[in-house]
Design a protein around this motif. Structure first.
Motif, short mmCIF file in Angstrom:
data_model
loop_
_atom_site.label_atom_id
_atom_site.label_comp_id
_atom_site.label_asym_id
_atom_site.label_seq_id
_atom_site.Cartn_x
_atom_site.Cartn_y
_atom_site.Cartn_z
N LYS A 18 39.55 51.26 42.41
CA LYS A 18 39.10 52.32 41.52
C LYS A 18 38.12 53.28 42.13
CE LYS A 18 39.95 50.15 37.03
NZ LYS A 18 40.74 50.95 36.23
N PRO A 19 37.96 54.59 41.47
CA PRO A 19 36.95 55.52 42.01
C PRO A 19 35.48 54.88 42.22
CG PRO A 19 38.07 56.41 40.45
CD PRO A 19 38.61 54.83 40.18
N ALA A 20 34.85 55.36 43.19
CA ALA A 20 33.41 54.83 43.63
C ALA A 20 32.62 54.53 42.33
CB ALA A 20 32.83 55.76 44.62
N ALA A 39 29.80 50.50 39.23
CA ALA A 39 29.34 49.92 38.19
C ALA A 39 29.77 48.43 38.09
CB ALA A 39 29.97 50.65 36.99
N ALA A 40 30.98 48.10 38.48
CA ALA A 40 31.40 46.86 38.25
C ALA A 40 30.51 45.95 39.23
CB ALA A 40 32.89 46.65 38.70
N VAL A 41 30.35 46.47 40.65
CA VAL A 41 29.43 45.56 41.42
C VAL A 41 28.07 45.49 41.00
CG1 VAL A 41 28.78 45.54 43.77
CG2 VAL A 41 30.99 46.08 43.40
N ALA A 42 27.65 46.36 40.34
CA ALA A 42 26.18 46.21 39.79
C ALA A 42 26.05 45.22 38.77
CB ALA A 42 25.71 47.58 39.28
N ARG A 43 27.12 44.96 38.06
CA ARG A 43 27.02 43.88 36.96
C ARG A 43 26.81 42.53 37.51
NH1 ARG A 43 30.52 44.87 32.04
NH2 ARG A 43 30.43 42.88 31.85
#
Length: 120
Positions: free
Chosen positions: A92-94, A99-103
């Motif tokens: 997906k876009p950066a 956001a997904a990794v930050a979770r």
């Protein structure tokens, strides 16, 4: 009292997340690990009910300790869904990938927060 305020905030987070599982279930369906049996929607609704119940337990002083300990377990239990989301969103876009990794590391402070509320 700071502990009471912290418990109310934790309860609100859980209750809000629980409601979201019913209001916008598709975003939660998408992160249910495929290895779980049954329909993703069933798991979305079950986890929503769990968050509502745990949020209510944290809100009440008589059940706060048990509720907060359960919240810590719940935060740990949903970690595989966050891993799946980070993996699925790798193209997906950066900003969405970030956001997904930050979770992923966010689960640790949530667990610590719940344990602090449990200690009162």
């Amino acid at each position: 009292m700071p502990t009471d305020r912290s418990a109310r905030l934790l309860s609100g987070l859980l209750l809000g997340a629980g409601v979201a599982h019913f209001v916008v279930p598709r975003q939660f369906d998408a992160i249910v690990p495929r290895s779980l049996p049954g329909s993703p929607r069933t798991w979305t609704h079950l986890s929503g009910v769990a968050e509502l119940a745990v949020g209510a337990a944290v809100a009440l002083p008589a059940t706060r300790r048990a509720g907060a300990l359960t919240a810590a377990g719940l935060f740990a239990a949903v970690f595989p869904a966050n891993v799946k989301m980070a993996y699925d969103w790798r193209h997906k876009p950066a900003p969405l990938r970030a956001a997904a990794v930050a979770r992923l590391p966010l689960q640790a402070p949530l667990i610590v927060w719940a344990l602090r509320v449990a200690r009162g």
